[in-house]
Write an enzyme that holds these catalytic residues in place. Structure first.
Site, PDB file in Angstrom:
ATOM      1  CE  LYS A 112     -18.506  14.652 -29.928  1.00 26.45           C
ATOM      2  NZ  LYS A 112     -17.120  14.171 -30.055  1.00 26.45           N
TER       3      LYS A 112
HETATM    4  P1  NAD Z   1     -15.634   7.272 -21.406  1.00 30.99           P
HETATM    5  O1  NAD Z   1     -17.068   7.462 -21.108  1.00 30.99           O
HETATM    6  O2  NAD Z   1     -15.140   5.954 -21.876  1.00 30.99           O
HETATM    7  O3  NAD Z   1     -14.764   7.650 -20.111  1.00 30.99           O
HETATM    8  C1  NAD Z   1     -14.919   8.868 -19.444  1.00 30.99           C
HETATM    9  C2  NAD Z   1     -14.059   8.813 -18.197  1.00 30.99           C
HETATM   10  O4  NAD Z   1     -14.174  10.090 -17.543  1.00 30.99           O
HETATM   11  C3  NAD Z   1     -14.502   7.749 -17.183  1.00 30.99           C
HETATM   12  O5  NAD Z   1     -13.374   7.180 -16.559  1.00 30.99           O
HETATM   13  C4  NAD Z   1     -15.284   8.572 -16.166  1.00 30.99           C
HETATM   14  O6  NAD Z   1     -15.267   7.993 -14.861  1.00 30.99           O
HETATM   15  C5  NAD Z   1     -14.501   9.860 -16.191  1.00 30.99           C
HETATM   16  N1  NAD Z   1     -15.302  10.950 -15.664  1.00 30.99           N
HETATM   17  C6  NAD Z   1     -16.601  11.253 -15.962  1.00 30.99           C
HETATM   18  N2  NAD Z   1     -17.012  12.273 -15.198  1.00 30.99           N
HETATM   19  C7  NAD Z   1     -15.949  12.596 -14.443  1.00 30.99           C
HETATM   20  C8  NAD Z   1     -15.752  13.562 -13.438  1.00 30.99           C
HETATM   21  N3  NAD Z   1     -16.745  14.384 -13.088  1.00 30.99           N
HETATM   22  N4  NAD Z   1     -14.519  13.624 -12.853  1.00 30.99           N
HETATM   23  C9  NAD Z   1     -13.501  12.798 -13.215  1.00 30.99           C
HETATM   24  N5  NAD Z   1     -13.645  11.850 -14.140  1.00 30.99           N
HETATM   25  C10 NAD Z   1     -14.851  11.783 -14.737  1.00 30.99           C
HETATM   26  O7  NAD Z   1     -15.268   8.442 -22.445  1.00 30.99           O
HETATM   27  P2  NAD Z   1     -14.066   8.486 -23.460  1.00 30.99           P
HETATM   28  O8  NAD Z   1     -14.539   7.936 -24.754  1.00 30.99           O
HETATM   29  O9  NAD Z   1     -12.832   7.948 -22.821  1.00 30.99           O
HETATM   30  O10 NAD Z   1     -13.928  10.077 -23.674  1.00 30.99           O
HETATM   31  C11 NAD Z   1     -13.216  10.885 -22.767  1.00 30.99           C
HETATM   32  C12 NAD Z   1     -12.917  12.217 -23.432  1.00 30.99           C
HETATM   33  O11 NAD Z   1     -12.184  11.987 -24.632  1.00 30.99           O
HETATM   34  C13 NAD Z   1     -14.136  13.052 -23.865  1.00 30.99           C
HETATM   35  O12 NAD Z   1     -13.822  14.420 -23.765  1.00 30.99           O
HETATM   36  C14 NAD Z   1     -14.314  12.670 -25.313  1.00 30.99           C
HETATM   37  O13 NAD Z   1     -15.017  13.652 -26.049  1.00 30.99           O
HETATM   38  C15 NAD Z   1     -12.865  12.593 -25.726  1.00 30.99           C
HETATM   39  N6  NAD Z   1     -12.638  11.811 -26.933  1.00 30.99           N
HETATM   40  C16 NAD Z   1     -13.000  10.498 -27.010  1.00 30.99           C
HETATM   41  C17 NAD Z   1     -12.729   9.798 -28.172  1.00 30.99           C
HETATM   42  C18 NAD Z   1     -13.034   8.329 -28.302  1.00 30.99           C
HETATM   43  O14 NAD Z   1     -12.657   7.734 -29.329  1.00 30.99           O
HETATM   44  N7  NAD Z   1     -13.638   7.696 -27.319  1.00 30.99           N
HETATM   45  C19 NAD Z   1     -12.137  10.436 -29.266  1.00 30.99           C
HETATM   46  C20 NAD Z   1     -11.767  11.770 -29.144  1.00 30.99           C
HETATM   47  C21 NAD Z   1     -12.035  12.446 -27.972  1.00 30.99           C
END
Ligand code: NAD
Length: 423
Positions: A112
């Site tokens: 990561k």
């Molecule tokens: P993203 O940046 O697209 O979206 C994040 C979301 O979380 C947004 O809607 C944002 O407004 C919200 N957010 C941020 N801070 C916040 C807060 N303080 N309170 C409430 N909501 C809040 O990110 P993503 O890619 O959707 O990733 C989200 C999670 O999923 C992370 O933990 C990431 O590690 C995990 N993840 C993502 C992927 C991927 O393919 N994108 C894969 C595996 C895991």
């Protein structure tokens, strides 16, 4: 959200270590001897990333790339741009990637990276300079057979395109396989953007079926409406579920009849957050945890589900779209309350699974259709979910511990059979 992100994520590595301690008694002694290999990252790089800002000043950012374990193949894991990124968090996220790739039986280890920056404060040109300099700083330890980054919170396909271009410039030829999650016309895979949300949905369906919860008509609450949360919410709504509550960084909205998720996606794309959406009642962020729901999808950041929140939660299923949203003590509450948690290491593995497909396609320079991708993704996720479910039943443990048993057996067996150099 009332919990401070920094305060919560600083314990992420500790959460991971507790999870490892919990699985150790289930492992055969000959594998248990190797458990310490999972309790420290193999390689950690901290880099200084200086860039010239648009106004001519120079700013320095701190970046990281952690390779937690490479016993089963090259490192794999995203790059996070967030103003609270710190080493402890990146270490935990890299370790969860090690477990995740092993649960899905993908031929990768775990890694990561991240940069402590608020990407929204940078202009597009500054963001590009930051990405290119960061890539150059970590270029000595990444590569298609070494360690393959991908998008995470705060990064996207465009940023992966810049990373690929920078790495290729250093190497003197195009190397598409150095990152995944790229734009499709640069060697990216169809279906990658939606894969993580799709995996959350697919594992959710599998578990709902097994606990006899009809998805049609069920009430779903989603924290985080980004890449993962919005796709999962959409697929559940398409399956007849009511998405009754959504929280993001702008606030929390509620509608007992369920939102029109397509319209909400459009609103978020135009306004940058869920606040201001029509047909919604605004509730406090803490009230999110009291909402009447059947399925909770935490899809924002780690460290969200505390003991107090677990005790009052009304959901029957928790689908961990985010990495590390649940504290180990809250896990115990879920077990005692018979709430089924589909752990992050399988629930959100759809993204890394299609990243694997992207890497395979890049290696072969032969690309598959979106239907082929989704079919292969569903097949691997359903198979892995079944394996985890059966292991949990056999060992009488939670789905998280079962996933860790399967993963640790695969990783430590590889470690044992490779032997310890120099022997
Ligand atoms: P993203 O940046 O697209 O979206 C994040 C979301 O979380 C947004 O809607 C944002 O407004 C919200 N957010 C941020 N801070 C916040 C807060 N303080 N309170 C409430 N909501 C809040 O990110 P993503 O890619 O959707 O990733 C989200 C999670 O999923 C992370 O933990 C990431 O590690 C995990 N993840 C993502 C992927 C991927 O393919 N994108 C894969 C595996 C895991």
């Amino acid at each position: 959200m009332s919990l401070s992100y920094t305060a919560q994520n600083s314990g992420a590595w500790q959460t991971y270590l507790t999870q490892i301690d919990r699985v150790t008694p289930y492992l055969d002694a000959d594998l248990g001897n190797f458990i310490n290999t999972l309790k420290r990252p193999k390689r950690t790089l901290i880099v200084d990333v200086p860039i010239v800002m648009d106004d001519g000043t120079i700013r320095h950012f701190e970046g990281y790339r952690v390779q937690h374990n490479l016993s089963r193949g090259p490192g794999k894991g995203g790059i996070r741009y967030h103003h609270d990124v710190e080493l402890n968090e990146v270490m935990a996220l890299s370790a969860w990637m090690t477990i995740k790739t092993a649960v899905l039986n993908l031929p990768f280890g775990g890694a990561k990276g991240g940069v402590r920056v608020n990407p929204k404060e940078l202009s597009p040109r500054e963001l590009e300079r930051l990405t290119r300099r960061f890539t150059s700083e970590i270029s000595s330890i990444i590569g298609p057979q070494i360690d393959i980054p991908a998008p995470d919170v705060g990064t996207n396909a465009n940023i992966m395109g810049w990373m690929m271009d920078t790495y290729s410039s250093i190497k003197g030829h195009t190397v598409t396989g150095v990152v995944t999650g790229k734009p499709v016309h640069l060697g990216g895979s169809l279906g990658r953007v939606r894969a993580t949300g799709r995996g959350v949905f697919v594992t959710g369906l599998e578990v709902a079926k097994r606990i006899n919860l009809p998805v049609a008509g069920s009430k779903v609450a989603v924290q985080g409406f980004g890449n993962v949360g919005n796709e999962a919410a959409y697929l559940f709504s398409q399956a007849g579920a009511k998405v009754v509550c959504v929280q993001d960084h702008t606030g929390t909205i509620f509608n007992a009849e369920g939102f029109n998720v397509k319209a909400l996606q459009k609103h978020v794309a135009e306004h940058g957050g869920v606040m201001g959406f029509v047909d919604a009642t605004v509730i406090t962020d803490e009230a999110f945890w009291d909402v009447d729901m059947d399925i909770l999808i935490p899809a924002a950041l780690e460290g969200q589900i505390t003991v107090e929140r677990a005790q009052k939660l009304k959901a029957k299923i928790v689908l961990e779209g985010a990495n590390g949203p649940t504290y180990p003590e809250a896990d115990d509450v879920f077990v005692s309350r018979n709430i089924t948690v589909v752990p992050d290491v399988i629930c959100n593995a759809g993204g890394v699974t299609v990243s694997y497909f992207e890497w395979v396609q890049d290696m072969a320079s032969y690309f598959w259709s979106e239907d082929e991708i989704n079919e292969r993704l569903d097949k691997l996720m359903i198979q892995a979910m079944g394996d985890v479910w059966n292991t949990a039943a056999q060992k009488e443990c939670s789905l998280r511990t079962a996933a860790y048993i399967l993963a640790c057996e695969r990783i430590l067996k590889a470690r044992k059979e490779r032997g310890i150099f120099p022997g």
